[in-house]
Every structure is written in structure tokens, then in C-alpha cells.
Design an enzyme around this catalytic site. Sequence first.
Site, PDB file in Angstrom:
ATOM      1  N   LYS A   1      -3.528 -14.379 -12.636  1.00 32.76           N
ATOM      2  CA  LYS A   1      -2.704 -13.867 -13.740  1.00 32.76           C
ATOM      3  C   LYS A   1      -2.109 -15.028 -14.539  1.00 32.76           C
ATOM      4  O   LYS A   1      -2.142 -15.024 -15.777  1.00 32.76           O
ATOM      5  CB  LYS A   1      -1.578 -12.974 -13.200  1.00 32.76           C
ATOM      6  CG  LYS A   1      -2.069 -11.600 -12.795  1.00 32.76           C
ATOM      7  CD  LYS A   1      -1.039 -10.819 -11.980  1.00 32.76           C
ATOM      8  CE  LYS A   1      -1.669  -9.510 -11.503  1.00 32.76           C
ATOM      9  NZ  LYS A   1      -0.843  -8.770 -10.548  1.00 32.76           N
TER      10      LYS A   1
ATOM     11  N   ASP B   1       4.235  -3.617 -15.957  1.00 27.72           N
ATOM     12  CA  ASP B   1       3.463  -2.833 -14.984  1.00 27.72           C
ATOM     13  C   ASP B   1       3.657  -1.332 -15.194  1.00 27.72           C
ATOM     14  O   ASP B   1       2.960  -0.524 -14.568  1.00 27.72           O
ATOM     15  CB  ASP B   1       3.908  -3.201 -13.561  1.00 27.72           C
ATOM     16  CG  ASP B   1       2.807  -3.883 -12.778  1.00 27.72           C
ATOM     17  OD1 ASP B   1       1.674  -3.936 -13.270  1.00 27.72           O
ATOM     18  OD2 ASP B   1       3.093  -4.356 -11.657  1.00 27.72           O
TER      19      ASP B   1
ATOM     20  N   GLN C   1       4.951  -8.804  -7.963  1.00 29.32           N
ATOM     21  CA  GLN C   1       3.696  -8.510  -7.259  1.00 29.32           C
ATOM     22  C   GLN C   1       3.990  -7.640  -6.039  1.00 29.32           C
ATOM     23  O   GLN C   1       4.807  -7.995  -5.192  1.00 29.32           O
ATOM     24  CB  GLN C   1       3.029  -9.832  -6.841  1.00 29.32           C
ATOM     25  CG  GLN C   1       1.677  -9.684  -6.180  1.00 29.32           C
ATOM     26  CD  GLN C   1       0.599  -9.176  -7.129  1.00 29.32           C
ATOM     27  OE1 GLN C   1       0.492  -9.602  -8.274  1.00 29.32           O
ATOM     28  NE2 GLN C   1      -0.209  -8.244  -6.655  1.00 29.32           N
TER      29      GLN C   1
END
Length: 298
Positions: free
Chosen positions: A54, A121, A98
Amino acid sequence: MTAAVIDGKAFAEGLRARVADYAATFEQSAGRKAGLAVVLVGDDPASQVYVASKARQTVACGMASFEHRLPADTAQADLIALVDRLNADASVDGILVQLPLPAHLDEQAVVERIDPAKDVDGLTPISTGRLALGLPGLVPCTPLGSLMLLKDRLGSLSGLDAVVIGRSILVGKPMAQLLLAENCTVTIAHSRTRDLPDVVRRADIVVAAVGRPELVRGDWLKPGAVVIDVGINRLPPAEGEAKGRLVGDVAYAEAMAVASAVTPVPGGVGPMTIAVLLRNALVAAHRNAGVPLAEGAL
Ligand code: NAD
């Protein structure tokens, strides 16, 4: 008949190139780069690989990447304090924590702490609620990437029968909301669904997000259906293999003989997830900095 292969890898490359173009014009307008912060707690090897990838792709698209790696025994209060600092930091447009977090941490409380304006997200209750209400907001990356592939393939999805297998917060539920917003007739199937093959057989669009290797068989599919295989499953290694093969939730060769188009695993939905994350970060950056971005530009 052999189905077309939906090339998610190529589509993701194109999306990343568009993100890079818009990131450059954003920098000119805002006088700063768009910024994405990624928080990793602990040393799970798979998560380390994702986070590194990422960060690399964020920088490659001309955005600023802020990596925060915390030890596995980080206290809840310290993680919340970091999220608060990132919420307050004007150079950070997107915050990704994460998942999964180590078991002693309250994942829901951490996610809820993220400023919805930076929720790349799409997992905060505000983002989830806005999606359900049909309001603009940030949408989870994997289902949004899957929708992009479907629209690229089919154009309008209006009136089509869609079956989503799986009802997770991360994939199944937001996928169903997105398809509903495109005027599909949506069925959500899950582990308690009776006669899953029969339910799947009705579908013009099948999205499989289960986590069961090759669960969906060719004879479950309506001829001509479009199949999006979100599953990523590693099989046990065969004789002489160091690592087992990666397969999806759909029996690929069988599906290719019945469907009109299928995403492969790997190379289908997988590459879309990070590309959409970068897209979400840039969309958030425009909103946060008050820089206009044309509807549907990304
Ligand atoms: P999850 O475990 O949270 O949810 C799985 C869902 O499948 C559940 O809702 C469950 O009800 C349903 N299910 C389980 N067994 C079933 C059965 N036999 N029949 C019908 N439904 C059943 O998983 P998730 O996070 O939604 O992920 C699903 C899959 O997608 C996994 O393989 C995961 O690795 C993969 N995934 C891929 C990406 C990507 O970037 N491509 C991103 C997220 C998840």
C-alpha cells in the site's frame, strides 16, 4: 462457449494511472500532496506485506504515505491516541487501520474513532450508514472495485438479478448495497441459505465472497452469468510444491465453460482493492481540501 476473462490487473493499472493524474493536479491546486496514513499493529507477515505494498503504491501515485508500525502489545489508549492525532493532522486525508488487530484490542472502537471524512476503508458507522441511505461517502474498497469491474463489463446493471454470497461487513453487505443502488434485484446468500445452488442459478451477476475454495460450481451458474470471485484461498501444497495454489470461491474452469465473463484468482478482484484504496484517499483529499472533483471522475 468460453467466457471472457475479466482482467482486474489491467483495470487496476488504468485506475492507478488516473489516480496519479488527478493526484498531480490536486497537488497543484491544494499546494500539498494528498496523504494516506496506514497503521499496522503487530507483526503478522501477511499484513506486513499488504502495508508495504500500500505504501509503495501510494508513493508511486504521487501521494504522501505515512506508515505507523506499532508493537503487538500496544495499549488500546495509545492506538486511539494515534488515530486522534491522524484525525487532527491536515496532511492526512485517509486513515487505514490494517485489520485484524491483535485480540486484546477493541477493533470496533478503533474503527469508530476514525474521522468519517478520512475513512478510506468505508467501515465507520457513518460511512456504512451513508451507503445504506444512498448518500455520497467512502465505500469499502473490495466491493467498490468489484462494482467497477461489473460496470466496465456490462454498462448498465439496471434490472439484473444479482446474488451476493457472503454477508460480511467488509465485502458482502456493502456489495449488496452497491448493486441495489445500481437497480439490481439483489439476493444476499450466506452460510444458512437453503439450496444455495438454486439461489445462484437465478443470477445474472454472481459475487462470491465466502472464503471456501471452489465452492461455486459450474452447474450452479445460469448460462451467460457474469461472475466476480472475491475469494482468495490457498490450497494445501501438492507433491513437490513449496506453497499451495491460490484459488477463488468459484471453480474457475467450470465457470469459464458456462458464464459469459469471470474474474480469475489471482489477477481479478485482488489488484482492484489497493487501487480503489488510493482512489478513495484522493477523493477524500479533494473533499477535505475543498478542491472540486468532477462526479465520477475516478
Ligand atoms: P468472512 O469470513 O467475513 O465472511 C464470509 C461470508 O461467507 C459469511 O457471511 C458467511 O455467512 C458466508 N459463508 C460461509 N460459508 C458459506 C457457505 N458454505 N455457503 C454460503 N455462504 C457461506 O469473509 P470476507 O472478509 O467477506 O472475505 C471473503 C473472501 O474474500 C475470503 O476468501 C477473503 O480472503 C476474500 N477477500 C478478498 C479481498 C480482495 O482484495 N480480493 C478482500 C477481502 C476479502
